[in-house]
Design a protein around this motif. Structure first.
Motif, PDB file in Angstrom:
ATOM      1  N   SER A  56       0.527  -1.109  -0.206  1.00 17.22           N
ATOM      2  CA  SER A  56       0.031   0.075  -0.047  1.00 17.22           C
ATOM      3  C   SER A  56       0.899   1.329   0.000  1.00 17.22           C
ATOM      4  O   SER A  56       0.371   2.246  -0.640  1.00 17.22           O
ATOM      5  CB  SER A  56      -1.027  -0.078   1.238  1.00 17.22           C
ATOM      6  N   GLU A  57       1.924   1.296   0.833  1.00 18.13           N
ATOM      7  CA  GLU A  57       2.664   2.358   0.651  1.00 18.13           C
ATOM      8  C   GLU A  57       4.354   2.090   0.908  1.00 18.13           C
ATOM      9  O   GLU A  57       4.672   1.104   1.126  1.00 18.13           O
ATOM     10  CB  GLU A  57       2.643   3.260   2.058  1.00 18.13           C
ATOM     11  N   VAL A  58       5.069   2.839   0.087  1.00 17.43           N
ATOM     12  CA  VAL A  58       6.533   2.982   0.152  1.00 17.43           C
ATOM     13  C   VAL A  58       7.060   4.279   0.416  1.00 17.43           C
ATOM     14  O   VAL A  58       6.364   5.138  -0.646  1.00 17.43           O
ATOM     15  CB  VAL A  58       7.327   2.307  -1.071  1.00 17.43           C
ATOM     16  N   TRP A  59       7.815   4.516   1.194  1.00 17.22           N
ATOM     17  CA  TRP A  59       8.398   5.910   1.589  1.00 17.22           C
ATOM     18  C   TRP A  59       9.887   5.838   1.958  1.00 17.22           C
ATOM     19  O   TRP A  59      10.226   4.587   2.236  1.00 17.22           O
ATOM     20  CB  TRP A  59       7.556   6.676   2.321  1.00 17.22           C
ATOM     21  N   ALA A  60      10.539   6.890   1.801  1.00 17.83           N
ATOM     22  CA  ALA A  60      12.003   7.192   2.224  1.00 17.83           C
ATOM     23  C   ALA A  60      12.078   8.243   3.415  1.00 17.83           C
ATOM     24  O   ALA A  60      11.497   9.393   3.192  1.00 17.83           O
ATOM     25  CB  ALA A  60      12.856   7.620   0.992  1.00 17.83           C
ATOM     26  N   GLU A  61      12.565   7.600   4.368  1.00 16.06           N
ATOM     27  CA  GLU A  61      12.973   8.695   5.616  1.00 16.06           C
ATOM     28  C   GLU A  61      14.498   9.009   5.408  1.00 16.06           C
ATOM     29  O   GLU A  61      15.130   8.314   5.470  1.00 16.06           O
ATOM     30  CB  GLU A  61      12.652   8.076   6.867  1.00 16.06           C
ATOM     31  N   VAL A  62      14.634  10.252   5.346  1.00 11.97           N
ATOM     32  CA  VAL A  62      16.106  10.948   5.559  1.00 11.97           C
ATOM     33  C   VAL A  62      16.608  11.213   6.861  1.00 11.97           C
ATOM     34  O   VAL A  62      15.846  11.997   7.242  1.00 11.97           O
ATOM     35  CB  VAL A  62      16.351  12.110   4.325  1.00 11.97           C
ATOM     36  N   TYR A  63      17.634  10.603   7.139  1.00  8.38           N
ATOM     37  CA  TYR A  63      18.045  10.991   8.544  1.00  8.38           C
ATOM     38  C   TYR A  63      19.543  11.646   8.307  1.00  8.38           C
ATOM     39  O   TYR A  63      20.522  11.177   7.225  1.00  8.38           O
ATOM     40  CB  TYR A  63      18.178   9.772   9.209  1.00  8.38           C
ATOM     41  N   ASP A  64      19.703  12.590   9.356  1.00  3.38           N
ATOM     42  CA  ASP A  64      21.105  13.346   9.282  1.00  3.38           C
ATOM     43  C   ASP A  64      21.550  12.782  10.792  1.00  3.38           C
ATOM     44  O   ASP A  64      21.162  13.342  11.768  1.00  3.38           O
ATOM     45  CB  ASP A  64      21.104  14.782   9.422  1.00  3.38           C
ATOM     46  N   GLY A  65      22.388  11.698  10.952  1.00  4.12           N
ATOM     47  CA  GLY A  65      22.515  11.201  12.233  1.00  4.12           C
ATOM     48  C   GLY A  65      21.303  10.459  12.650  1.00  4.12           C
ATOM     49  O   GLY A  65      20.729   9.690  12.089  1.00  4.12           O
ATOM     50  N   TYR A  66      20.951  10.826  13.906  1.00  2.00           N
ATOM     51  CA  TYR A  66      19.697  10.423  14.559  1.00  2.00           C
ATOM     52  C   TYR A  66      18.467  11.352  14.278  1.00  2.00           C
ATOM     53  O   TYR A  66      17.116  11.241  14.739  1.00  2.00           O
ATOM     54  CB  TYR A  66      19.932  10.240  16.027  1.00  2.00           C
ATOM     55  N   ARG A  67      18.556  12.418  13.659  1.00  3.28           N
ATOM     56  CA  ARG A  67      17.788  13.532  13.417  1.00  3.28           C
ATOM     57  C   ARG A  67      16.946  13.064  11.930  1.00  3.28           C
ATOM     58  O   ARG A  67      17.396  13.115  10.994  1.00  3.28           O
ATOM     59  CB  ARG A  67      18.240  14.961  13.105  1.00  3.28           C
ATOM     60  N   LEU A  68      15.810  12.977  12.037  1.00  6.04           N
ATOM     61  CA  LEU A  68      14.725  12.918  10.882  1.00  6.04           C
ATOM     62  C   LEU A  68      14.823  14.211  10.289  1.00  6.04           C
ATOM     63  O   LEU A  68      14.323  15.298  10.641  1.00  6.04           O
ATOM     64  CB  LEU A  68      13.464  12.224  11.125  1.00  6.04           C
ATOM     65  N   VAL A  69      15.065  14.203   8.831  1.00 10.34           N
ATOM     66  CA  VAL A  69      15.419  15.417   8.145  1.00 10.34           C
ATOM     67  C   VAL A  69      13.965  15.628   7.345  1.00 10.34           C
ATOM     68  O   VAL A  69      13.334  16.854   7.331  1.00 10.34           O
ATOM     69  CB  VAL A  69      16.548  15.578   7.051  1.00 10.34           C
ATOM     70  N   SER A  70      13.477  14.557   6.481  1.00 10.94           N
ATOM     71  CA  SER A  70      12.466  14.744   5.453  1.00 10.94           C
ATOM     72  C   SER A  70      11.841  13.217   5.282  1.00 10.94           C
ATOM     73  O   SER A  70      12.523  12.146   5.619  1.00 10.94           O
ATOM     74  CB  SER A  70      12.863  15.382   4.297  1.00 10.94           C
ATOM     75  N   VAL A  71      10.730  13.121   4.969  1.00 11.82           N
ATOM     76  CA  VAL A  71       9.982  11.945   4.555  1.00 11.82           C
ATOM     77  C   VAL A  71       9.263  12.390   2.945  1.00 11.82           C
ATOM     78  O   VAL A  71       8.773  13.231   2.924  1.00 11.82           O
ATOM     79  CB  VAL A  71       8.955  11.574   5.532  1.00 11.82           C
ATOM     80  N   PHE A  72       9.672  11.382   2.044  1.00  4.70           N
ATOM     81  CA  PHE A  72       9.316  11.435   0.743  1.00  4.70           C
ATOM     82  C   PHE A  72       8.410  10.077   0.358  1.00  4.70           C
ATOM     83  O   PHE A  72       8.978   8.991   0.494  1.00  4.70           O
ATOM     84  CB  PHE A  72      10.510  11.619  -0.046  1.00  4.70           C
ATOM     85  N   PRO A  73       7.025  10.431   0.025  1.00  4.47           N
ATOM     86  CA  PRO A  73       6.291   9.368  -0.488  1.00  4.47           C
ATOM     87  C   PRO A  73       6.792   8.771  -1.751  1.00  4.47           C
ATOM     88  O   PRO A  73       7.126   9.650  -2.560  1.00  4.47           O
ATOM     89  CB  PRO A  73       4.870   9.614  -0.593  1.00  4.47           C
ATOM     90  N   LEU A  74       6.888   7.558  -2.207  1.00  2.00           N
ATOM     91  CA  LEU A  74       7.159   6.821  -3.440  1.00  2.00           C
ATOM     92  C   LEU A  74       5.845   6.624  -3.879  1.00  2.00           C
ATOM     93  O   LEU A  74       4.921   6.180  -3.350  1.00  2.00           O
ATOM     94  CB  LEU A  74       8.185   5.843  -3.320  1.00  2.00           C
ATOM     95  N   SER A  75       5.691   6.378  -5.436  1.00  2.00           N
ATOM     96  CA  SER A  75       4.462   5.872  -6.121  1.00  2.00           C
ATOM     97  C   SER A  75       4.935   4.746  -6.859  1.00  2.00           C
ATOM     98  O   SER A  75       6.032   4.663  -7.529  1.00  2.00           O
ATOM     99  CB  SER A  75       3.989   7.177  -7.079  1.00  2.00           C
ATOM    100  N   ARG A  76       4.339   3.982  -7.190  1.00  2.00           N
ATOM    101  CA  ARG A  76       4.353   2.779  -7.870  1.00  2.00           C
ATOM    102  C   ARG A  76       4.201   3.144  -9.247  1.00  2.00           C
ATOM    103  O   ARG A  76       3.536   3.936 -10.087  1.00  2.00           O
ATOM    104  CB  ARG A  76       3.120   1.589  -7.634  1.00  2.00           C
ATOM    105  N   ASP A  77       5.532   2.623 -10.035  1.00  2.00           N
ATOM    106  CA  ASP A  77       5.514   3.032 -11.550  1.00  2.00           C
ATOM    107  C   ASP A  77       5.349   1.648 -12.359  1.00  2.00           C
ATOM    108  O   ASP A  77       4.451   1.831 -13.140  1.00  2.00           O
ATOM    109  CB  ASP A  77       7.041   3.442 -11.617  1.00  2.00           C
ATOM    110  N   ARG A  78       5.855   0.725 -11.878  1.00  2.00           N
ATOM    111  CA  ARG A  78       5.606  -0.695 -12.569  1.00  2.00           C
ATOM    112  C   ARG A  78       5.151  -1.709 -11.356  1.00  2.00           C
ATOM    113  O   ARG A  78       6.022  -1.723 -10.419  1.00  2.00           O
ATOM    114  CB  ARG A  78       6.649  -1.062 -13.320  1.00  2.00           C
ATOM    115  N   GLU A  79       4.913  -2.715 -11.381  1.00  2.00           N
ATOM    116  CA  GLU A  79       4.478  -3.671 -10.604  1.00  2.00           C
ATOM    117  C   GLU A  79       5.276  -3.455  -9.282  1.00  2.00           C
ATOM    118  O   GLU A  79       4.653  -3.047  -8.119  1.00  2.00           O
ATOM    119  CB  GLU A  79       4.763  -5.034 -11.270  1.00  2.00           C
ATOM    120  N   LYS A  80       6.664  -3.931  -9.197  1.00  2.00           N
ATOM    121  CA  LYS A  80       7.164  -3.829  -8.061  1.00  2.00           C
ATOM    122  C   LYS A  80       8.236  -2.535  -7.861  1.00  2.00           C
ATOM    123  O   LYS A  80       9.152  -2.270  -6.824  1.00  2.00           O
ATOM    124  CB  LYS A  80       8.205  -5.074  -7.595  1.00  2.00           C
ATOM    125  N   PHE A  81       8.194  -1.647  -9.044  1.00  2.00           N
ATOM    126  CA  PHE A  81       9.155  -0.477  -8.952  1.00  2.00           C
ATOM    127  C   PHE A  81       8.259   0.744  -8.421  1.00  2.00           C
ATOM    128  O   PHE A  81       7.352   1.117  -8.868  1.00  2.00           O
ATOM    129  CB  PHE A  81       9.623  -0.219 -10.295  1.00  2.00           C
TER     130      PHE A  81
END
Length: 133
Positions: free
Chosen positions: A66-91
């Motif tokens: 249902s969802e895939v996202w990327a959490e970007v960390y600088d050390g232990y600090r969460l910097v940003s969260v980026f949602p991903l969209s399905r492009d093809r089956e598993k990509f």
């Protein structure tokens, strides 16, 4: 005669403790590989961040992820969260213009956690470091 009772007792004991194993029909998604990168884009006159993940799902029911996202960390600090969209089956993919859409800095030593979640709350996490070009 006593040996027979011991064997019978052990057999009953083992049978009473036996818990059958049922394979879960809906196993967790599995992130096969993931990639984060940052490249200068002359069209936007800025750096662009790319987040890509290949998510395998048992039984080939890719729509159950249902969802895939990327959490970007600088050390232990969460910097940003980026949602991903399905492009093809598993990509799954997304891209973001650095200055206009992120608070990232191309070249910084981030760690990115890619997280894939299915409709049943099962998940997988893969941590990568970005590739800078």
């Amino acid at each position: 005669k006593m040996k027979k009772y011991i064997v019978l007792f052990l057999t009953l004991l083992l049978a009473a403790c036996y818990v059958p194993y049922y394979e879960n029909y809906k196993d967790s998604p599995l992130i096969e590989t993931a990639k984060a990168s940052c490249h200068y884009n002359y069209t936007y006159h800025d750096y662009v961040w790319y987040f890509d993940a290949w998510v395998h799902y048992p039984h080939y029911e890719f729509e159950d992820v249902s969802e895939v996202w990327a959490e970007v960390y600088d050390g232990y600090r969460l910097v940003s969260v980026f949602p991903l969209s399905r492009d093809r089956e598993k990509f799954w993919t997304s891209w973001w213009i650095e200055e206009a859409e992120t608070n990232l800095w191309c070249g910084d030593p981030y760690e990115i956690n890619f997280i894939a979640v299915d409709d049943y709350g099962n998940y997988d996490v893969m941590t990568v470091r970005p590739y800078y070009n």
